[in-house]
Design an enzyme around this catalytic site. Structure first.
Site, PDB file in Angstrom:
ATOM      1  N   GLU A  61      -9.863 -11.075  -7.359  1.00  0.00           N
ATOM      2  CA  GLU A  61      -9.005  -9.852  -7.208  1.00  0.00           C
ATOM      3  C   GLU A  61      -7.753  -9.757  -8.140  1.00  0.00           C
ATOM      4  O   GLU A  61      -7.450  -9.120  -8.977  1.00  0.00           O
ATOM      5  CB  GLU A  61      -8.371  -9.894  -5.839  1.00  0.00           C
ATOM      6  CG  GLU A  61      -9.610  -9.486  -4.647  1.00  0.00           C
ATOM      7  CD  GLU A  61      -8.779  -9.250  -3.283  1.00  0.00           C
ATOM      8  OE1 GLU A  61      -9.742  -8.995  -2.471  1.00  0.00           O
ATOM      9  OE2 GLU A  61      -7.759  -9.786  -2.996  1.00  0.00           O
ATOM     10  N   TYR A  98     -12.382  -2.665  -3.646  1.00  0.00           N
ATOM     11  CA  TYR A  98     -12.976  -2.758  -2.295  1.00  0.00           C
ATOM     12  C   TYR A  98     -14.439  -2.493  -2.270  1.00  0.00           C
ATOM     13  O   TYR A  98     -15.115  -2.286  -1.366  1.00  0.00           O
ATOM     14  CB  TYR A  98     -12.396  -1.252  -1.579  1.00  0.00           C
ATOM     15  CG  TYR A  98     -10.912  -1.410  -1.088  1.00  0.00           C
ATOM     16  CD1 TYR A  98     -10.846  -2.796  -0.101  1.00  0.00           C
ATOM     17  CD2 TYR A  98      -9.930  -0.899  -1.454  1.00  0.00           C
ATOM     18  CE1 TYR A  98      -9.434  -2.784   0.353  1.00  0.00           C
ATOM     19  CE2 TYR A  98      -8.440  -1.104  -1.161  1.00  0.00           C
ATOM     20  CZ  TYR A  98      -8.324  -2.188   0.053  1.00  0.00           C
ATOM     21  OH  TYR A  98      -7.072  -2.431   0.331  1.00  0.00           O
ATOM     22  N   ASN A 158      -1.934   0.400   6.957  1.00  0.00           N
ATOM     23  CA  ASN A 158      -1.492  -1.066   7.629  1.00  0.00           C
ATOM     24  C   ASN A 158      -0.721  -1.752   6.550  1.00  0.00           C
ATOM     25  O   ASN A 158      -0.482  -3.035   6.499  1.00  0.00           O
ATOM     26  CB  ASN A 158      -2.776  -1.800   7.829  1.00  0.00           C
ATOM     27  CG  ASN A 158      -3.598  -1.988   6.865  1.00  0.00           C
ATOM     28  OD1 ASN A 158      -3.374  -1.503   5.772  1.00  0.00           O
ATOM     29  ND2 ASN A 158      -4.675  -2.919   7.277  1.00  0.00           N
ATOM     30  N   LYS A 206       0.695  -1.062   0.074  1.00  0.00           N
ATOM     31  CA  LYS A 206       0.021   0.022  -0.111  1.00  0.00           C
ATOM     32  C   LYS A 206       0.842   1.109  -0.077  1.00  0.00           C
ATOM     33  O   LYS A 206       2.076   1.161   0.202  1.00  0.00           O
ATOM     34  CB  LYS A 206      -0.799  -0.215   1.121  1.00  0.00           C
ATOM     35  CG  LYS A 206      -1.913  -1.246   1.126  1.00  0.00           C
ATOM     36  CD  LYS A 206      -3.185  -1.162   2.152  1.00  0.00           C
ATOM     37  CE  LYS A 206      -3.895  -2.354   2.074  1.00  0.00           C
ATOM     38  NZ  LYS A 206      -5.022  -1.972   3.466  1.00  0.00           N
ATOM     39  N   HIS A 255      -2.284  -5.335   1.650  1.00  0.00           N
ATOM     40  CA  HIS A 255      -3.515  -6.114   1.241  1.00  0.00           C
ATOM     41  C   HIS A 255      -3.042  -7.452   1.052  1.00  0.00           C
ATOM     42  O   HIS A 255      -2.033  -7.659   0.032  1.00  0.00           O
ATOM     43  CB  HIS A 255      -4.300  -5.280   0.328  1.00  0.00           C
ATOM     44  CG  HIS A 255      -5.383  -6.250  -0.251  1.00  0.00           C
ATOM     45  ND1 HIS A 255      -6.695  -6.320   0.319  1.00  0.00           N
ATOM     46  CD2 HIS A 255      -5.454  -7.171  -1.331  1.00  0.00           C
ATOM     47  CE1 HIS A 255      -7.369  -7.158  -0.265  1.00  0.00           C
ATOM     48  NE2 HIS A 255      -6.720  -7.720  -1.413  1.00  0.00           N
TER      49      HIS A 255
HETATM   50  P1  IDP Z   1      -7.722  -6.664   5.947  1.00  0.00           P
HETATM   51  O1  IDP Z   1      -6.850  -5.889   4.961  1.00  0.00           O
HETATM   52  O2  IDP Z   1      -6.946  -7.221   7.116  1.00  0.00           O
HETATM   53  O3  IDP Z   1      -8.257  -7.959   5.270  1.00  0.00           O
HETATM   54  P2  IDP Z   1     -10.578  -5.783   6.062  1.00  0.00           P
HETATM   55  O4  IDP Z   1     -11.414  -5.705   7.234  1.00  0.00           O
HETATM   56  O5  IDP Z   1     -10.692  -6.444   4.811  1.00  0.00           O
HETATM   57  O6  IDP Z   1      -9.000  -5.839   6.530  1.00  0.00           O
HETATM   58  O7  IDP Z   1     -10.429  -3.987   5.767  1.00  0.00           O
HETATM   59  C1  IDP Z   1      -9.867  -3.707   4.355  1.00  0.00           C
HETATM   60  C2  IDP Z   1      -8.906  -2.576   4.768  1.00  0.00           C
HETATM   61  O8  IDP Z   1      -9.617  -1.360   4.990  1.00  0.00           O
HETATM   62  C3  IDP Z   1      -7.826  -2.711   5.803  1.00  0.00           C
HETATM   63  O9  IDP Z   1      -6.933  -3.238   5.342  1.00  0.00           O
HETATM   64  C4  IDP Z   1      -7.738  -1.211   6.250  1.00  0.00           C
HETATM   65  O10 IDP Z   1      -6.640  -0.440   5.450  1.00  0.00           O
HETATM   66  C5  IDP Z   1      -8.982  -0.599   6.080  1.00  0.00           C
HETATM   67  N1  IDP Z   1      -9.849  -0.679   7.516  1.00  0.00           N
HETATM   68  C6  IDP Z   1     -10.530  -1.704   7.793  1.00  0.00           C
HETATM   69  N2  IDP Z   1     -10.929  -1.406   9.141  1.00  0.00           N
HETATM   70  C7  IDP Z   1     -10.652   0.052   9.252  1.00  0.00           C
HETATM   71  C8  IDP Z   1     -11.161   0.863  10.321  1.00  0.00           C
HETATM   72  O11 IDP Z   1     -11.733   0.409  11.334  1.00  0.00           O
HETATM   73  N3  IDP Z   1     -10.554   2.181  10.286  1.00  0.00           N
HETATM   74  C9  IDP Z   1      -9.697   2.312   9.331  1.00  0.00           C
HETATM   75  N4  IDP Z   1      -9.576   1.748   8.282  1.00  0.00           N
HETATM   76  C10 IDP Z   1      -9.783   0.452   8.349  1.00  0.00           C
HETATM   77 MG    MG Z   2      -9.995  -7.877   3.549  1.00  0.00          MG
END
Ligand code: IDP
Ligand code: MG
Length: 149
Positions: free
Chosen positions: A126, A49, A112, A9, A115
């Site tokens: 994807e 997304y 974070n 990312k 992905h």
């Molecule tokens: P993942 O990436 O671990 O699969 P997901 O729940 O699929 O997590 O969420 C997709 C992305 O959305 C996350 O990687 C993060 O960048 C963002 N995200 C998820 N939950 C939050 C939140 O509560 N606050 C801000 N960003 C979030």
């Molecule tokens: Mg996810």
């Protein structure tokens, strides 16, 4: 062999962590079969997304993902979807275990770093969003016989 979609990312690129993260996958024995460097067009981010549309973090997520370039990768290996998810760690850096990518390099909920597809089905969907079939390269990895039993 299984395949998964990985995105390094914008924060991974801006913080100069992409080489370290790619090295972890190589060290593990996983095979890169596709890679591109790009600034994500909004329409592509929306497509990727789509399952998160309507969630409170969705707008911020799109802004983050399209703000600066990323590296998009296809990784191959037996069980690669689960292996890569384990290596990434929990979604939020402050919750992710040390030893994982998110646990070692980040503390944020939204920034974070990486992905990874969360199931073989989403990996298939994807990969089709991000790569044309001819952009995924079929080749024999020399070390393969020593990596997979
Ligand atoms: P993942 O990436 O671990 O699969 P997901 O729940 O699929 O997590 O969420 C997709 C992305 O959305 C996350 O990687 C993060 O960048 C963002 N995200 C998820 N939950 C939050 C939140 O509560 N606050 C801000 N960003 C979030
Ligand atoms: Mg996810």
């Amino acid at each position: 062999m299984d395949r998964t979609l990985i995105i390094l990312k914008p924060d991974a690129v801006q913080r100069g962590l992409t080489g370290k993260i790619i090295s972890r996958f190589e060290d593990k024995g996983l095979q890169v079969v596709g890679m591109k460097f790009m600034k994500i067009p909004v329409e592509l981010a929306e497509k990727h997304y789509a399952p998160h549309k309507g969630k409170p973090f969705y707008d911020g997520l799109l802004k983050y993902m399209t703000s600066s370039p990323v590296i998009v990768m296809a990784l191959q290996g037996k069980g690669v979807v689960d292996i890569a998810r384990k290596m990434m760690g929990a979604t939020f850096g402050f919750k992710a275990e040390p030893g994982t990518i998110r646990g070692d390099y980040g503390v944020s909920a939204s920034f974070n770093l990486i992905h990874g597809s969360d199931s073989p089905e989403s990996a298939k969907t994807e990969l089709a969003i991000w790569f044309k079939p001819e952009e995924l390269v079929d080749y024999e990895l020399a070390a393969r016989a020593w990596v997979f039993d």
